[in-house]
Design a protein around this motif. Structure first.
Motif, PDB file in Angstrom:
ATOM      1  N   SER A 184       5.576   2.550   0.265  1.00  0.00           N
ATOM      2  CA  SER A 184       4.653   3.789   0.548  1.00  0.00           C
ATOM      3  C   SER A 184       5.531   4.753   0.950  1.00  0.00           C
ATOM      4  O   SER A 184       6.590   5.188   1.671  1.00  0.00           O
ATOM      5  CB  SER A 184       3.705   3.553   1.670  1.00  0.00           C
ATOM      6  N   LEU A 185       4.997   6.216   0.338  1.00  0.00           N
ATOM      7  CA  LEU A 185       5.713   7.569   0.957  1.00  0.00           C
ATOM      8  C   LEU A 185       4.517   8.096   2.139  1.00  0.00           C
ATOM      9  O   LEU A 185       3.577   7.420   2.243  1.00  0.00           O
ATOM     10  CB  LEU A 185       5.549   8.414  -0.325  1.00  0.00           C
ATOM     11  N   TYR A 186       5.191   8.931   2.848  1.00  0.00           N
ATOM     12  CA  TYR A 186       4.486   9.622   4.018  1.00  0.00           C
ATOM     13  C   TYR A 186       3.380  10.377   3.597  1.00  0.00           C
ATOM     14  O   TYR A 186       3.694  11.560   2.967  1.00  0.00           O
ATOM     15  CB  TYR A 186       5.306  10.010   5.043  1.00  0.00           C
ATOM     16  N   ARG A 187       2.124  10.253   3.631  1.00  0.00           N
ATOM     17  CA  ARG A 187       1.110  11.337   3.252  1.00  0.00           C
ATOM     18  C   ARG A 187       0.181  11.652   4.315  1.00  0.00           C
ATOM     19  O   ARG A 187      -0.582  10.717   4.743  1.00  0.00           O
ATOM     20  CB  ARG A 187       0.471  10.687   1.911  1.00  0.00           C
ATOM     21  N   GLN A 188       0.057  12.752   4.693  1.00  0.00           N
ATOM     22  CA  GLN A 188      -0.723  13.331   5.764  1.00  0.00           C
ATOM     23  C   GLN A 188      -2.326  13.143   5.535  1.00  0.00           C
ATOM     24  O   GLN A 188      -2.720  13.206   4.355  1.00  0.00           O
ATOM     25  CB  GLN A 188      -0.468  14.624   6.136  1.00  0.00           C
ATOM     26  N   ASN A 189      -2.844  12.283   6.792  1.00  0.00           N
ATOM     27  CA  ASN A 189      -4.267  12.328   6.420  1.00  0.00           C
ATOM     28  C   ASN A 189      -4.760  11.304   5.612  1.00  0.00           C
ATOM     29  O   ASN A 189      -6.074  11.400   5.134  1.00  0.00           O
ATOM     30  CB  ASN A 189      -4.948  13.722   6.467  1.00  0.00           C
TER      31      ASN A 189
END
Length: 360
Positions: A184-189
């Motif tokens: 997983s990539l970091y995705r806000q909210n």
């Protein structure tokens, strides 16, 4: 401050599940204030989940972050307070205080800690488009020499270990397990993670309700449990209903409505001093602000069953309880704290490899 990822940042979120999913990275679910920490040399910013800066409330943590984090970085984690080997959520909420003198005192008497579990930027590089496995490796390297009160959150890819954490760590005040996809990539909210929390049920006394903000329908039910002396203590609310059900509850509860709080177990609710000796609805709170905390008293004659995750200090539901059913077979007097399941004690120092032991 000039970083590849700049504030404000909304943290990546988790969706609920009943079972721990396979094939992921697993971490304990911390019970504190979620925070994104930004460091650029001597500049520190601590952003809350809503984007509000927490720097002024946590001077001791600002100093610790400068001493333990890389010179330039952005770290996702949780602010917690450890007392008697357990997380104490009440203590962390008390840290948000407008008076500078109070902030200074609390920094000394209930110092906070920071548990890091993700790395969004390091040096001049943004890591938000980097897979979790690589971000985790970079975080472990970046915090290899970190010392309390800065901690690296334990993580594992072993599902059996995660199941053990789910059972054991609750005794240290943690409230479940977080599962993160390895790529997983970091995705806000965005709710790209999974949270698995404990759920139990309790029989509670219905003692009042609040109106819904949208109009003359029930907003939340006020719940009570009897203590050892037979006093009905306010333990939380139940609030998740459809609009149709909120309308039905108005009519359903009408026969129980009292003209005033006189004679009600919580008759002193509007007396601020009374909240010091009893748990009553409408307690003053910096979080409620100008919110209307008035309520409609009901004769405490009906019992309902609710689901909850855990109790805060054994006194109230940590989160909003969930409606399950009416319990016409139970009497209000039979709803006591003795029914509540207590998790086995587990020292938080064991969770963090001994580094948290003795704090608080």
């Amino acid at each position: 401050m000039d970083l590849p990822v700049m504030p404000p940042v909304k943290p990546m979120l988790a969706k609920p599940a009943k079972k721990i999913p396979p094939g992921m990275q697993y971490e304990a679910k911390w019970d504190g204030f979620r925070a994104i920490v930004f460091r650029d040399g001597d500049e520190i910013e601590i952003g809350s989940r809503t984007g509000k800066s927490l720097v002024r409330y946590l001077p001791e943590l600002v100093a610790a972050l400068k001493a333990n984090l890389p010179e330039r970085c952005v770290v996702d984690g949780e602010i917690v307070i450890v007392r008697n080997g357990r997380l104490d959520f009440d203590a962390i909420t008390e840290r948000i205080h407008p008076a500078a003198s109070r902030v200074k005192l609390l920094a000394e008497t209930t110092p906070s800690s920071f548990v890091a579990f993700d790395l969004l930027a390091l040096g001049d590089d943004s890591l938000v488009d980097t897979p979790l496995t690589e971000r985790r490796a970079a975080l472990e390297k970046a915090l290899a020499k970190a010392a309390p009160p800065i901690h690296l959150a334990p993580a594992t890819t072993d599902e059996k270990v995660a199941e053990g954490w789910f059972e054991q760590y609750e005794g240290a005040g943690l409230d479940g397990v977080i599962a993160k996809p390895l790529d997983s990539l970091y995705r806000q909210n965005e709710r790209l993670m999974t949270k698995v929390k404990h759920e139990r049920t309790a029989d509670v006394v219905l003692a009042g309700f609040r109106w819904h903000k949208s109009g003359p329908v029930v907003g939340s039910l006020l719940l009570g449990i009897n203590d050892a002396e037979g006093r009905l203590q306010h333990v939380g609310v139940c609030a998740a209903f459809s609009m149709k059900r909120r309308e039905e509850l108005v009519e359903e509860l009408e026969p129980l409505r009292m003209e005033s709080v006189e004679g009600h177990p919580w008759a002193d609710w509007a007396n601020e001093e009374a909240h010091e000796s009893a748990r009553l609805p409408g307690a003053p709170s910096r979080w409620s602000g100008q919110k209307d905390l008035s309520w409609v008293p009901l004769r405490p004659e009906r019992v309902l069953e609710v689901a909850y995750d855990h109790m805060e200090n054994g006194q109230r539901f940590r989160h909003t309880a969930q409606w399950r059913r009416w319990r016409p077979d139970r009497t209000p007097e039979s709803c006591t704290f003795e029914q509540l399941e207590e998790p086995l004690s587990y020292d938080l120092g064991e969770v963090l490899g001994g580094s948290a032991a003795g704090q608080g």
